[in-house]
Design an enzyme around this catalytic site. Structure first.
Site, PDB file in Angstrom:
ATOM      1  CG  ASP A   1      50.523  60.987 -13.996  1.00  0.00           C
ATOM      2  OD1 ASP A   1      50.994  60.014 -14.682  1.00  0.00           O
ATOM      3  OD2 ASP A   1      50.390  62.531 -14.776  1.00  0.00           O
TER       4      ASP A   1
ATOM      5  CG  HIS B   1      50.270  61.495 -17.934  1.00  0.00           C
ATOM      6  ND1 HIS B   1      50.739  61.981 -17.051  1.00  0.00           N
ATOM      7  CD2 HIS B   1      50.169  61.440 -19.706  1.00  0.00           C
ATOM      8  CE1 HIS B   1      52.571  62.011 -18.435  1.00  0.00           C
ATOM      9  NE2 HIS B   1      51.655  61.831 -19.674  1.00  0.00           N
TER      10      HIS B   1
ATOM     11  CB  SER C   1      53.055  64.850 -20.972  1.00  0.00           C
ATOM     12  OG  SER C   1      53.676  63.342 -21.113  1.00  0.00           O
TER      13      SER C   1
END
Length: 317
Positions: free
Chosen positions: A245, A275, A147
């Site tokens: 995501d 995610h 991320s």
């Protein structure tokens, strides 16, 4: 089995209340810390040690004695939440499954320390490793982030290419990174905007928070790697995205641009994933399997790229 998600556990996580839906950074940090404290610790290590890096703390994990590749790991959390404690279990699993040592970087967080503090921390950590700051220089170095950490890994490689090529890692593994913080219109941002764990609005909130509210910076190549004009000369890359995501599409566009620039690149979209799947291994067998594939990517680094690190060290001032 859900027809959308990889398993029913992920469907439940996506439908549940996420701490990232709040704009209260303090509350999000507290919720993440509480969840981390309640999780099983993960695989036992040969050694876990707190270390001082040039600009921030860190923690090393050694699954076994003896020399091994080193993973410099950057945690996710929108550049604003999370720390090495919150990612202790995923890092232990990564070390155990890959056989690599891991240096988890406890980089500085916004809003107290906005961009570029966490990029500076990442660059400093990679230079520290290349300079032998942890002892013997590892036989191979991987920078890996998930991320926001994936964004930091990509940005650090771009900076090191110009500032200190000798410190470039042998491989960059970018797990569902945010490659374009200015994106609000890509298909994934529209089609996966809500109902899949991380909401598009939360991604935008954290991006703006990181740059101190200055939205003109969001397209800056020093913030959004997808906007870098030249991607040549970067380390080989593995880019892993999640099907469900909102920030998926820019990450995949970044992988395609790396490949077009001559950087050996593997792009893998994990079907049915959401995610942050590295954090869901004890809840979702499918997430655990996807995390294990990331560990296999790391384990595959093998020897350093032929000549790359040697040329860099020879040119070092």
């Amino acid at each position: 089995m859900s027809q959308v998600f990889a398993d029913e556990a992920l469907a439940g996580i996506a439908a549940g209340t996420s701490p990232f839906g709040s704009a209260d950074v303090g509350a999000i940090r507290a919720a993440i810390a509480a969840r981390a404290a309640g999780r099983p610790r993960g695989p036992e290590m040969h050694e876990v040690r707190e270390v001082a890096l040039p600009t921030c703390p860190g923690r090393t994990y050694r699954p076994a004695a003896g020399p091994a590749p080193l993973v410099v790991f950057l945690h996710g959390g929108g550049w604003s939440v999370g720390d090495v404690d919150a990612f202790d279990r995923p890092v232990r699993r990564l070390a155990a499954a890959s056989g690599a040592d891991v240096l988890a970087v406890d980089h500085r967080l916004a809003p107290e320390q906005p961009w570029p503090a966490s990029v500076d921390d990442t660059v400093a950590a990679l230079r520290h490793v290349a300079d032998g700051g942890l002892g013997a220089v590892p036989p191979a170095v991987v920078v890996c982030g998930d991320s926001a950490g994936g964004t930091l890994a990509a940005l650090a490689c771009l900076r090191l290419r110009e500032e200190a090529p000798y410190a470039l890692p042998d491989l960059q593994v970018l797990v569902y990174p945010n490659a374009d913080l200015s994106d609000t219109t890509s298909p994934s941002m529209r089609e996966k905007a809500t109902g899949f764990g991380l909401d598009a609005a939360s991604a935008t909130f954290f991006a703006r928070l990181w740059v101190g509210g200055d939205e003109t910076r969001l397209r800056d190549p020093r913030v959004s790697p997808l906007h870098a004009p030249d991607l040549s000369g970067l380390p080989p890359a593995v880019v892993v995205t999640a099907e469900h995501d909102p920030i998926r599409d820019p990450a995949e566009a970044y992988a395609r641009r790396l490949d077009a620039a001559g950087v050996p690149t593997t792009l893998r979209r994990e079907p049915g994933m959401i995610h942050n799947f590295l954090q869901f291994d004890e809840l979702s067998p499918a997430a655990a399997a996807a995390a294990d594939r990331v560990a296999a990517d790391v384990a595959g680094v093998g020897s350093p790229r032929p000549g790359a690190r040697g040329r860099g060290r020879a040119a070092r001032p």
